[in-house]
Design an enzyme around this catalytic site. Structure first.
Site, PDB file in Angstrom:
ATOM      1  N   HIS A 117       0.871  -1.058  -0.058  1.00 44.16           N
ATOM      2  CA  HIS A 117      -0.002   0.041   0.135  1.00 44.16           C
ATOM      3  C   HIS A 117       0.950   1.290  -0.004  1.00 44.16           C
ATOM      4  O   HIS A 117       1.171   1.706   0.955  1.00 44.16           O
ATOM      5  CB  HIS A 117      -0.940  -0.136   1.222  1.00 44.16           C
ATOM      6  N   HIS A 133       1.400   4.946  -2.185  1.00 42.19           N
ATOM      7  CA  HIS A 133       0.742   5.976  -3.216  1.00 42.19           C
ATOM      8  C   HIS A 133       1.939   6.573  -3.823  1.00 42.19           C
ATOM      9  O   HIS A 133       3.000   7.074  -3.106  1.00 42.19           O
ATOM     10  CB  HIS A 133      -0.191   6.994  -2.551  1.00 42.19           C
ATOM     11  N   THR A 185      -1.715   4.656  -8.091  1.00 40.05           N
ATOM     12  CA  THR A 185      -1.865   6.007  -8.379  1.00 40.05           C
ATOM     13  C   THR A 185      -3.272   6.530  -8.934  1.00 40.05           C
ATOM     14  O   THR A 185      -3.436   5.590  -9.784  1.00 40.05           O
ATOM     15  CB  THR A 185      -0.487   6.439  -9.228  1.00 40.05           C
ATOM     16  N   PRO A 232      -4.552   7.864 -12.289  1.00 39.45           N
ATOM     17  CA  PRO A 232      -4.172   8.465 -13.511  1.00 39.45           C
ATOM     18  C   PRO A 232      -4.804  10.041 -13.709  1.00 39.45           C
ATOM     19  O   PRO A 232      -6.084  10.316 -13.342  1.00 39.45           O
ATOM     20  CB  PRO A 232      -4.621   7.454 -14.418  1.00 39.45           C
ATOM     21  N   GLU A 262     -11.980   4.010   6.845  1.00 37.72           N
ATOM     22  CA  GLU A 262     -11.061   5.128   7.102  1.00 37.72           C
ATOM     23  C   GLU A 262     -11.556   6.128   8.376  1.00 37.72           C
ATOM     24  O   GLU A 262     -10.772   6.507   9.151  1.00 37.72           O
ATOM     25  CB  GLU A 262     -10.517   5.735   6.142  1.00 37.72           C
TER      26      GLU A 262
END
Ligand SMILES: [Zn+2]
Length: 343
Positions: free
Chosen positions: A14, A16, A102, A104, A205
């Site tokens: 995980h 980014h 990521t 796009p 989250e």
């Protein structure tokens, strides 16, 4: 133990891309973009200096600081440089398997297709520069960008996946968890599964979204990002559906969703409920950390021993989105490392 963890072959599931850029890397990108000593470069260096003092305890504040990398990465050369710098950072920390995610983007200089192609190209290049690390790509839907943006992203993925099935291996949904509704993304996720993509979705989250969490778990996913506020029936459902939880300790603390390391849900998920978990960085640049540090925080806080670390490595391999062949190679490397240590 620190030396042992630093030298340990690690699995990162995980991470980014933009959030993994450190302040030093952002400075390097600003210098490349504007030229060393130029007024624009100095302007960004000041902004980057503020990031070094970042101590936010608020999730929405965290999202603001990604803006700076978006402002700097305005052409494909800079995107390639950024991707290679991130892969190098993980490699130097002895990460042997990395899944980068990521969203796009498109701008005047590039399309979403070119954005993804450039990252795939960078990954390929890194495989010859750093053959010890295997890198895969998970494009993301950003909840804050909405469903039309996600549809467009999936269309681009469908154009690329036939060509790069061993690089684009999964899909992520991330971004502000309070934006949008999960159910709107379901038809796209069904299509993504048909394309052969595995799902690693940010979920639970924030507190108070138990219904959506349940809906997400029932829909199904291979791995869950964070799972911070999973409780009661959702916890049972998570276990029943064999979903692996990606625990990002420092990220949760710096974003203010977990009070401190002692309170982190990794502890009860791993030890008490025996839920498959992996330790990940999330945004190691933003949160000034790396995978070794995250593992060491768990070692110091919860008393993990080498046997636990071996189990965590095995879980990381098991729930990764790579081929059985690659899993076997990584398992051999990890096993060899642990065989040489005393338990
Ligand atoms: Zn994340």
């Amino acid at each position: 133990m620190e030396e042992f963890v630093r030298g340990m072959p690690k699995i990162e599931l995980h991470a980014h891309l933009n959030g993994s850029l450190t302040t030093n890397m952002l400075e390097e990108l600003a210098e490349t973009k504007f030229g060393l000593g130029s007024p624009e470069c100095e302007f960004y260096k000041e902004k980057i200096a503020d990031l070094r003092n970042f101590s936010s305890k608020n999730l929405s504040e965290c999202f603001k600081i990604f803006k700076i990398s978006h402002e700097l990465i305005t052409n494909l050369d800079l995107l390639k440089k950024a991707t290679l710098l991130v892969i190098q950072k993980f490699h130097l920390d002895n990460t042997v398997y990395l899944e980068i995610r990521t969203t796009p983007k498109r701008c005047k200089e590039f399309t979403k297709l070119q954005y993804l192609e450039t990252i795939i190209d960078s990954i390929k290049e890194s495989q010859s520069t750093y053959p010890e690390i295997t890198v895969k790509l998970l494009p993301s839907f950003d909840r804050a960008r909405g469903i039309l943006d996600a549809e467009e992203t999936l269309e681009v993925i469908s154009q690329l996946i036939g060509k790069f099935p061993n690089t684009i291996v999964g899909l992520d949904i991330s971004g502000d968890p309070s934006a949008g509704c999960f159910k709107d993304y379901k038809p796209l996720l069904i299509k993504a599964k048909l394309l052969g993509l595995r799902l690693a979705l940010h979920c639970a989250e924030i507190d108070g979204i138990e219904d959506e969490t349940r809906e997400m778990i029932e829909f199904g996913m291979d791995r869950m990002g964070h799972g911070t506020f999973i409780k009661d029936e959702n916890l049972d459902l998570l276990k029943k559906n064999d979903i692996c939880v990606e625990c990002c300790l420092t990220s949760n603390i710096k974003c203010g969703t977990v009070k401190n390391y002692d309170d982190h849900h990794f502890n009860e998920m791993f030890f008490q409920h025996k839920i498959p978990v992996v330790i990940c960085t999330d945004d190691c640049g933003v949160f000034d950390t790396d995978l070794s540090k995250e593992i060491l925080y768990a070692v110091d806080t919860f008393g993990l021993d080498k046997f636990d670390l071996f189990n965590l490595c095995k879980l990381g391999i098991k729930y990764s989105f790579t081929s059985d062949e690659t899993k076997a190679i990584i398992t051999n490397r990890v096993s060899a490392y642990f065989q040489n240590c005393k338990f």
